[in-house]
Design a protein around this motif. Structure first.
Motif, PDB file in Angstrom:
ATOM      1  N   PHE A 224     -36.517 -33.789  63.799  1.00  0.00           N
ATOM      2  CA  PHE A 224     -36.130 -34.380  65.076  1.00  0.00           C
ATOM      3  C   PHE A 224     -37.061 -35.531  65.458  1.00  0.00           C
ATOM      4  N   ARG A 225     -38.349 -35.451  65.102  1.00  0.00           N
ATOM      5  CA  ARG A 225     -39.296 -36.502  65.483  1.00  0.00           C
ATOM      6  C   ARG A 225     -39.246 -37.685  64.521  1.00  0.00           C
ATOM      7  N   TYR A 226     -39.205 -37.421  63.228  1.00  0.00           N
ATOM      8  CA  TYR A 226     -39.345 -38.500  62.252  1.00  0.00           C
ATOM      9  C   TYR A 226     -38.076 -38.759  61.432  1.00  0.00           C
ATOM     10  N   PHE A 227     -37.004 -37.972  61.692  1.00  0.00           N
ATOM     11  CA  PHE A 227     -35.762 -38.062  60.932  1.00  0.00           C
ATOM     12  C   PHE A 227     -35.983 -37.652  59.476  1.00  0.00           C
ATOM     13  N   THR A 228     -37.072 -36.957  59.235  1.00  0.00           N
ATOM     14  CA  THR A 228     -37.374 -36.357  57.933  1.00  0.00           C
ATOM     15  C   THR A 228     -38.254 -35.149  58.190  1.00  0.00           C
ATOM     16  N   SER A 229     -38.166 -34.140  57.322  1.00  0.00           N
ATOM     17  CA  SER A 229     -38.957 -32.923  57.538  1.00  0.00           C
ATOM     18  C   SER A 229     -40.306 -32.970  56.841  1.00  0.00           C
ATOM     19  N   ASN A 230     -40.690 -34.121  56.321  1.00  0.00           N
ATOM     20  CA  ASN A 230     -41.979 -34.259  55.630  1.00  0.00           C
ATOM     21  C   ASN A 230     -43.117 -33.841  56.563  1.00  0.00           C
ATOM     22  N   PRO A 231     -43.944 -32.861  56.188  1.00  0.00           N
ATOM     23  CA  PRO A 231     -44.989 -32.381  57.104  1.00  0.00           C
ATOM     24  C   PRO A 231     -46.199 -33.289  57.176  1.00  0.00           C
ATOM     25  N   ASN A 232     -46.303 -34.280  56.304  1.00  0.00           N
ATOM     26  CA  ASN A 232     -47.495 -35.126  56.261  1.00  0.00           C
ATOM     27  C   ASN A 232     -47.367 -36.305  57.229  1.00  0.00           C
ATOM     28  N   LEU A 233     -48.457 -36.608  57.925  1.00  0.00           N
ATOM     29  CA  LEU A 233     -48.527 -37.784  58.786  1.00  0.00           C
ATOM     30  C   LEU A 233     -49.249 -38.880  58.015  1.00  0.00           C
ATOM     31  N   PRO A 234     -48.536 -39.921  57.577  1.00  0.00           N
ATOM     32  CA  PRO A 234     -49.188 -40.971  56.789  1.00  0.00           C
ATOM     33  C   PRO A 234     -50.350 -41.599  57.553  1.00  0.00           C
ATOM     34  N   PRO A 235     -51.451 -41.874  56.888  1.00  0.00           N
ATOM     35  CA  PRO A 235     -52.604 -42.486  57.576  1.00  0.00           C
ATOM     36  C   PRO A 235     -52.239 -43.759  58.317  1.00  0.00           C
ATOM     37  N   ARG A 236     -51.343 -44.568  57.742  1.00  0.00           N
ATOM     38  CA  ARG A 236     -50.985 -45.828  58.404  1.00  0.00           C
ATOM     39  C   ARG A 236     -50.269 -45.579  59.732  1.00  0.00           C
ATOM     40  N   MET A 237     -49.509 -44.457  59.817  1.00  0.00           N
ATOM     41  CA  MET A 237     -48.837 -44.142  61.073  1.00  0.00           C
ATOM     42  C   MET A 237     -49.846 -43.711  62.130  1.00  0.00           C
ATOM     43  N   LEU A 238     -50.833 -42.912  61.736  1.00  0.00           N
ATOM     44  CA  LEU A 238     -51.866 -42.521  62.688  1.00  0.00           C
ATOM     45  C   LEU A 238     -52.624 -43.755  63.164  1.00  0.00           C
ATOM     46  N   ASP A 239     -52.944 -44.661  62.258  1.00  0.00           N
ATOM     47  CA  ASP A 239     -53.650 -45.881  62.651  1.00  0.00           C
ATOM     48  C   ASP A 239     -52.835 -46.677  63.659  1.00  0.00           C
ATOM     49  N   ARG A 240     -51.514 -46.717  63.442  1.00  0.00           N
ATOM     50  CA  ARG A 240     -50.671 -47.457  64.382  1.00  0.00           C
ATOM     51  C   ARG A 240     -50.648 -46.764  65.746  1.00  0.00           C
ATOM     52  N   LEU A 241     -50.537 -45.430  65.752  1.00  0.00           N
ATOM     53  CA  LEU A 241     -50.483 -44.705  67.021  1.00  0.00           C
ATOM     54  C   LEU A 241     -51.791 -44.843  67.796  1.00  0.00           C
ATOM     55  N   CYS A 242     -52.905 -45.034  67.098  1.00  0.00           N
ATOM     56  CA  CYS A 242     -54.208 -45.185  67.758  1.00  0.00           C
ATOM     57  C   CYS A 242     -54.482 -46.620  68.192  1.00  0.00           C
ATOM     58  N   ASP A 243     -53.678 -47.561  67.739  1.00  0.00           N
ATOM     59  CA  ASP A 243     -53.887 -48.978  68.044  1.00  0.00           C
ATOM     60  C   ASP A 243     -53.315 -49.287  69.430  1.00  0.00           C
ATOM     61  N   ARG A 244     -54.178 -49.475  70.422  1.00  0.00           N
ATOM     62  CA  ARG A 244     -53.721 -49.670  71.791  1.00  0.00           C
ATOM     63  C   ARG A 244     -53.093 -51.051  72.006  1.00  0.00           C
ATOM     64  N   ALA A 245     -53.173 -51.911  71.017  1.00  0.00           N
ATOM     65  CA  ALA A 245     -52.444 -53.178  71.096  1.00  0.00           C
ATOM     66  C   ALA A 245     -50.974 -52.993  70.731  1.00  0.00           C
ATOM     67  N   ARG A 246     -50.652 -51.837  70.143  1.00  0.00           N
ATOM     68  CA  ARG A 246     -49.277 -51.574  69.717  1.00  0.00           C
ATOM     69  C   ARG A 246     -48.635 -50.429  70.489  1.00  0.00           C
ATOM     70  N   GLY A 247     -49.409 -49.791  71.373  1.00  0.00           N
ATOM     71  CA  GLY A 247     -48.851 -48.710  72.163  1.00  0.00           C
ATOM     72  C   GLY A 247     -49.940 -47.805  72.704  1.00  0.00           C
ATOM     73  N   GLN A 248     -49.513 -46.741  73.391  1.00  0.00           N
ATOM     74  CA  GLN A 248     -50.445 -45.762  73.935  1.00  0.00           C
ATOM     75  C   GLN A 248     -49.900 -44.373  73.643  1.00  0.00           C
ATOM     76  N   SER A 249     -50.753 -43.510  73.103  1.00  0.00           N
ATOM     77  CA  SER A 249     -50.335 -42.156  72.754  1.00  0.00           C
ATOM     78  C   SER A 249     -51.218 -41.130  73.435  1.00  0.00           C
ATOM     79  N   LEU A 250     -50.632 -39.973  73.713  1.00  0.00           N
ATOM     80  CA  LEU A 250     -51.338 -38.861  74.345  1.00  0.00           C
ATOM     81  C   LEU A 250     -51.243 -37.631  73.448  1.00  0.00           C
TER      82      LEU A 250
END
Length: 354
Positions: A224-250
């Motif tokens: 439901f979240r990623y449109f795939t059931s892959n349990p791994n969070l790619p490092p590049r996705m975490l880097d993007r979620l932490c980049d406050r120039a590209r968004g804000q995550s809680l």
């Protein structure tokens, strides 16, 4: 040769703006001002032009270039004032004379009429009684809430209001109100069942905790979240979620574990952000997702966005119910298995005639 303010809605596709500009140039138009605003079913492009052609000829040219609901109204040289400068000057006037709020909102949005309304006429969308059929909103009326059962109603016959203008009006109203307690996006949150979670901004320190969260989530929750059931969070996705120039995550934590992740992601579309949620299975249905979504909507409002969108799978019934409770409009996409939810950050409503 005359000045005109021209608005048209276009589909969100590359090259549409260039096609409209070329159509105006073909009619001898000189574009003196331009703004791009998101709206409910596309993007609204607004031009201030000096053009010799007749309004009807311009309308036909823009429609042939892909424009919809073309509106053309006379403009004056005064409207060529730099828009950010004009807005700042109105804000300065408001700070010195807050009682002139209706007048200033009228000037901000170039409305034909702006006045206080009270009681039922001041209701926001969704304030109707259960089972009551909602009225279709009149796009030429905008109701901006100021206090419970007190709002400002604006009328503008020539040009319908857009979501972006509703967000601008709401921001100006906040400037006239007493300072509120800061809506911190972190701290303890108590859910309806009494459970307490700690909400904090996402940082790279949560890398391992997020990996554990994904592994604990069921394949369906990950799908439901990623449109795939892959349990791994790619490092590049975490880097993007932490980049406050590209968004804000809680992240929401309980007993040393991260149990939910909520992200507000910036997009290339002006005034539009996206929301994405991941809540661990055992925490679903307890109000945590809704709490995090409302925090993200507050952040979007504070950042000046006019609309937030959510892309979701058709069979994600829990998220569909949550979005409906937040006032989202849900539509199908070209993919029959995917839907899109849209939530206006500004407040638009129909008002009863006085």
């Amino acid at each position: 040769m005359g000045f005109f303010r021209i608005r048209t809605t276009v589909d969100e596709r590359p090259g549409r703006l260039a096609s409209l500009a070329a159509a105006l140039a073909d009619k001898g138009g000189n574009i003196l001002g331009l703004s791009v605003q998101p709206d409910t079913d596309g993007t609204v492009d607004e031009f201030v032009t000096e053009i010799p052609a007749s309004p009807e000829a311009v309308r036909e040219a823009l429609e042939a270039a892909g424009g919809r609901r073309v509106r053309i109204v006379p403009a004056t040289a005064h409207e060529l004032t730099d828009e950010p400068t004009r807005t700042l000057l109105l804000a300065a006037r408001l700070r010195s004379a807050p009682w002139r709020l209706p007048e200033i909102l009228g000037e901000l949005l170039r409305a034909d009429d702006a006045r206080w309304v009270y009681g039922a006429a001041a209701a926001r969308p969704g304030d109707r009684n259960e089972g009551e059929t909602p009225e279709l909103p009149d796009p030429t009326l905008l109701v901006v809430p100021v206090a419970p059962r007190r709002s400002i109603r604006l009328r503008r016959a020539g040009l319908p209001f857009t979501l972006t203008e509703a967000a601008r009006a709401a921001a100006m109203v906040r400037l006239a109100q007493p300072p509120a307690e800061p809506s911190a996006a972190e701290g303890p949150v108590r859910l309806a069942d009494g459970a307490e979670v700690q909400v904090k901004p996402l940082t790279p320190l949560y890398r391992e905790a997020l990996r554990d969260l994904h592994e604990r989530c069921s394949p369906e929750t990950r799908r439901f979240r990623y449109f795939t059931s892959n349990p791994n969070l790619p490092p590049r996705m975490l880097d993007r979620l932490c980049d406050r120039a590209r968004g804000q995550s809680l992240v929401a934590g309980h007993d040393g574990q991260v149990v939910a992740l909520a992200s507000l992601l910036f997009t290339a579309d002006p005034g539009i952000a996206e929301i994405a949620l991941l809540v661990e299975d055992r925490w679903q249905g307890r109000g945590l997702g809704g709490t995090l979504a409302r925090m993200l909507l507050t952040q979007a409002r504070d950042l000046g966005f006019a609309e937030v969108r959510v892309t979701l799978l058709f069979d994600n019934m829990r998220l569909r119910r949550l979005l409906s409770s937040l006032g989202a409009s849900l539509t199908h996409t070209e993919d029959p298995g995917v839907m899109e939810g849209r939530i206006a950050v500004g407040v638009m409503a129909a008002a009863s005639p006085s």
